[in-house]
Scaffold this motif. Structure first.
Motif, short mmCIF file in Angstrom:
data_model
loop_
_atom_site.label_atom_id
_atom_site.label_comp_id
_atom_site.label_asym_id
_atom_site.label_seq_id
_atom_site.Cartn_x
_atom_site.Cartn_y
_atom_site.Cartn_z
N ILE A 133 8.43 -4.69 -13.57
CA ILE A 133 7.63 -3.79 -12.74
C ILE A 133 6.21 -4.33 -12.63
N ASP A 135 2.22 -3.25 -10.57
CA ASP A 135 1.50 -2.24 -9.79
C ASP A 135 0.78 -2.82 -8.58
N ASN A 166 7.41 -4.79 -7.41
CA ASN A 166 6.49 -3.65 -7.36
C ASN A 166 7.13 -2.44 -6.69
N VAL A 167 8.08 -2.67 -5.74
CA VAL A 167 8.75 -1.54 -5.10
C VAL A 167 10.24 -1.49 -5.43
N TRP A 168 10.77 -2.56 -6.04
CA TRP A 168 12.22 -2.61 -6.26
C TRP A 168 12.54 -3.07 -7.69
N GLU A 217 7.63 8.82 -15.33
CA GLU A 217 7.42 8.48 -13.92
C GLU A 217 8.18 7.21 -13.55
N TYR A 221 11.41 7.01 -10.97
CA TYR A 221 11.40 6.13 -9.79
C TYR A 221 12.61 5.20 -9.80
N HIS A 224 15.60 6.89 -8.51
CA HIS A 224 15.59 7.08 -7.05
C HIS A 224 16.21 5.89 -6.32
N ALA A 242 11.08 3.23 -0.18
CA ALA A 242 10.80 3.25 -1.62
C ALA A 242 9.30 3.24 -1.88
N GLU A 243 8.57 2.46 -1.08
CA GLU A 243 7.12 2.38 -1.26
C GLU A 243 6.44 3.71 -0.99
N ARG A 246 6.76 5.90 -4.10
CA ARG A 246 6.36 5.27 -5.36
C ARG A 246 5.02 5.83 -5.85
N LEU A 250 2.76 2.68 -12.20
CA LEU A 250 4.02 2.75 -12.94
C LEU A 250 4.00 1.90 -14.20
#
Length: 257
Positions: A133, A135, A166-168, A217, A221, A224, A242-243, A246, A250
């Protein structure tokens, strides 16, 4: 003449300093098996000569930008077809295998033959809990262990991949295309399984990988976006959605007591 002296602080926030990437395991069960990702560095090499490759800035730059994920298991897997011609995996170590037979099927999957890229090259997937992950915009590239020598080369190539963590953030797997299925796949615990490279918007920035806290959090995510590959053919089309859901932050580095 009047003048003003100011003491400006460097930019603060996620885009200052090194690109920070967090890693965590999606499952705590058997967590001691999984070593933290390590930076690709070759120790105990010749550095006495000024022209040694170990002191070459280009070599050092390259090695510093790759991270190694090691194999958590010892395995020796063969391939066969049954009397009906159906492909199957064979545990060559049998009762001597460190991984129990009933657990091997939970880890290793032979992909449906209709999904192979080539009809004579089976595809095998090893499930892993490693997840990353960040940010800020950050792509991860997964690739083979080109800098490590094996006396018994693997009989094929790994499936590489590249996507924005960052988004996946999703668990990685080791996917292998078996070019010579008549030869066994031999994995040894502690040997490099694959490399990872992380890319941000500025290629000059160094990268640091830290263990991430599995905050509520972050796990919400992850829930999701998990499992959508089973229902959507092109998951990259979901990045925008997804973004939008978000949270801004995270990544929380884990502090071990």
């Amino acid at each position: 003449m009047d003048f003003t002296v100011t003491f400006d602080r460097p930019e603060e926030g996620p885009k200052s300093g090194p690109l920070t990437v967090g890693w965590f395991l999606t499952k705590d069960k058997g967590a001691v098996l999984y070593d933290p990702p390590e930076r690709l560095m070759f120790r105990q090499t010749n550095k006495t000569h000024s022209k040694s490759a170990s002191r070459c800035p280009a070599v050092i730059q390259l090695e510093s930008r790759y991270f190694v994920v090691k194999s958590p298991f010892d395995m020796q897997i063969g391939f066969r077809r049954d009397e009906q011609g159906k492909p199957a995996l064979v545990n060559r170590l049998s009762t001597a295998s460190p991984v129990r037979g009933n657990k091997l099927g939970d880890l290793l999957t032979l992909v449906n033959e209709a999904e192979w890229r080539y009809p004579d090259r089976p595809t095998v997937q090893l499930s892993l809990p490693y997840t990353f992950i960040c940010d800020e915009l950050c792509y991860v590239t997964q690739l083979g262990t080109f800098a490590h020598y094996r006396k018994d080369p693997l009989p094929g190539t790994i499936f590489g991949g590249r996507f924005p963590v960052n988004v996946w953030p999703r668990p990685l797997m080791w996917a292998f295309e078996w070019h010579e299925p008549e030869k066994d796949i031999v994995l040894r615990r502690g040997e490099p399984l694959f490399y990872l490279q992380f890319e941000g918007t500025d290629p000059a920035r160094p990268v640091q990988v830290v263990e991430a806290e599995k905050t509520p959090e972050l796990m919400a995510y992850l829930e999701h976006i998990s499992g959508v590959v089973n229902y959507v053919s092109q998951t990259f089309s979901l990045f925008k959605a997804a973004e939008e859901i978000r949270p801004k932050r995270l990544l929380k580095p884990r502090v071990r007591e």
